[in-house]
Design an enzyme around this catalytic site. Structure first.
Site, mmCIF file in Angstrom:
data_model
loop_
_atom_site.group_PDB
_atom_site.id
_atom_site.type_symbol
_atom_site.label_atom_id
_atom_site.label_comp_id
_atom_site.label_asym_id
_atom_site.label_seq_id
_atom_site.Cartn_x
_atom_site.Cartn_y
_atom_site.Cartn_z
ATOM 1 C CE LYS A 85 -3.957 1.835 2.665
ATOM 2 N NZ LYS A 85 -4.808 1.616 3.851
ATOM 3 C CB SER A 160 -8.177 3.421 2.629
ATOM 4 O OG SER A 160 -7.346 2.872 3.633
ATOM 5 C CB SER A 184 -8.329 0.603 5.558
ATOM 6 O OG SER A 184 -9.082 1.772 5.362
#
Ligand code: GLN
Length: 502
Positions: A85, A160, A184
């Site tokens: 990420k 996310s 997330s």
């Protein structure tokens, strides 16, 4: 499996791929190249990645192959390609948190989790898309465009950590790292049909993770199976002198804990929390999942989590308060982007330094990040602190105590991961409150600091995945993953693949 050629590299689980790489019948270079090819074929549509580090990855894979040849040395993740990420610092590789304000920021150091993955032999494939600063539930808050759900490309992949989830779901990486502040990792895992583990708060060092809400943030894996998640956790967990909140608790042997034996495991089911607002297909899949666990010997126990309904408001007070403080550092001086202010010096036009700060922050942050900075600043301000922030902290304690009470009688708690399956792109972007509700079932684990995992447990009528969430006791990732793995032994939801035209 003796002949990996019988099964394309990208179809292997992390556990199987790592075994081939250890045995030497797949080279690190071939594995890396296979995933890079797949990224090239599919990421144009799916947009899981911001940065694909093709050259560095192949170079490193080549070095690992040589090292193996020369010394026989292999770490547990020798040659395993991994997606990360884009809110974790990677030395020499742009790290943006999906924000204009960090565009062009190349960290001079690695996050501890990255350092540990590389020490174990992993190869970083690239950096994945997310909602700006991990604020969101769909990746639509990314300054660089949303990711698409590989099961239905007109739908959101969740967020996310949507890019990491899509990378694993579309087999553009065997495994990925995400971060979870209020759901997330788990919610995008549920939306894309992969496993997502949020470890206990402090289990994994946050050093080098761009801070959103420091008392809630936690790094964890998105993977195909509970066993794959266990392997990654063994590598990245543990104390770290660079993060005072990283726990000293001994790291478990999570893979050996996966015995398949859940006889007499007591699973708590908080029916009160599920009474309204949950999609019918999600509830049906949830009940089927409970039946599978019971058939394997677990006992289902009704529990109550009476304060869970305050989870969303409490979370949005605490997370925004912490974010408003954490994001103060982005001022146009220290990192990445700086707004230009045109001044005519000859005409004596001089502006104060604060004009540059203001302009940088006004143009560098997106709408959702600004909304949260304003909300957070408000709830911390004199006169409102007691009414909002302090009150939220008090209710946070009650949420945690609900769990403590429940764990006096049960070992694991089951809930759906999200109230609905993946929604359409654009469906909730005009209504932030609706977007926030995507996390009703996930935020309380962060508020309480508990480990929780999402595992695939079915499909909606539109054939997008549904996730089952299991929450465990503090630092009992072993027990949590044992239950998740046991469930996967009796189900094949996680082996199904989105059709990507290949
Ligand atoms: N969706 C939640 C939010 O917008 C959780 C985000 C997260 O876990 N990073 O804050």
């Amino acid at each position: 499996m003796t002949d990996p050629a019988k099964r394309p590299i990208c179809e292997l689980t992390l556990t199987a791929l790592a075994a081939h790489l250890q045995a030497g019948d797949v080279s690190a270079w071939d594995a890396t190249q296979a995933y890079l090819d797949r990224i090239r074929a599919h990421d144009g549509v799916l947009h899981a990645f911001h940065t694909v580090a093709a050259e560095q990855a192949l170079e490193r894979a080549g070095e690992l192959d040589q090292l193996r040849e020369a010394s026989g040395v292999t770490g547990p993740l020798h040659g395993v390609p991994i997606a990360v990420k884009d809110n974790m610092c990677t030395r020499g590789l742009e790290t943006t948190a999906s924000s204009r304000i960090l565009e062009g920021f190349v960290p001079p150091y690695n996050a501890t989790a990255i350092e540990r993955l590389e020490a174990a032999g992993a190869v970083i494939l690239g950096k994945t898309n997310l909602d700006e600063f991990a604020m969101g539930s769909s990746t639509e808050n990314s300054a660089f465009g949303a990711s698409r759900n590989p099961w239905a490309t007109d739908r959101a992949p969740g967020g996310s950590s949507g890019g990491s989830a899509v990378a694993v779901a579309a087999r553009m990486a065997p495994v990925a790292l995400g971060s979870d502040t209020g759901g997330s990792i788990r919610q995008p895992a549920a939306f894309t049909g992969v496993v997502g583990l949020k470890p206990t708060y402090g289990r994994v060092s946050r050093y080098g993770l761009l801070a959103f809400a420091s008392s809630l943030d936690q790094i964890g894996p998105l993977a195909q199976t509970a066993a794959d998640a266990a392997l990654i956790l063994e590598v990245i967990a543990g104390p770290d002198p660079r993060d005072a909140t990283a726990a000293r608790e001994a790291v478990g042997e999570y893979r050996t804990a996966l015995t398949g034996d859940i006889k007499n495991l007591r699973i708590g089911v908080p029916r009160d929390v599920l009474a309204s607002g949950v999609d019918a297909a999600v509830l049906a899949a949830f009940d089927d999942a409970l039946a599978v666990l019971r058939a394997r010997g677990a006992a289902l126990v009704d529990i109550a989590l009476p304060h869970a309904r305050y989870g969303i408001p409490v979370y949005y007070l605490i997370a925004t308060a912490e974010a408003s403080s954490n994001l103060a550092r982005y001022d146009g001086v220290r990192y990445g982007y700086r707004a230009r202010i045109d001044v005519d010096a000859r005409a004596g036009d001089v502006r104060p330094l604060t004009a540059m700060y203001d302009h940088t922050r006004a143009t560098g942050f997106g709408a959702e990040v600004k909304r949260r900075i304003m909300l957070g600043t408000y709830v911390l301000s004199a006169g409102y602190y007691d009414a909002y922030y302090l009150k939220a902290q008090q209710v946070r304690t009650l949420v945690r105590e609900d769990y403590e009470k429940a764990f006096a009688t049960v070992d694991v708690i089951a809930m759906p991961t999200a109230p609905t399956p993946a929604f359409k792109l654009g469906e909730k972007t005009d209504d932030p409150l609706q977007m926030y509700l995507a996390d009703v079932f996930t935020v309380s684990a962060n508020l309480a600091g508990l480990p929780a995992v999402s595992i695939p447990c079915g499909f909606s009528p539109a054939r997008v995945p549904i996730g089952l969430q299991l929450t465990g006791r503090m630092f009992d990732e072993a027990g949590l993953l044992r239950a998740a793995d046991a469930y996967q032994r009796d189900t094949n939801w996680h082996t199904q693949r989105p059709a990507l035209g290949d």
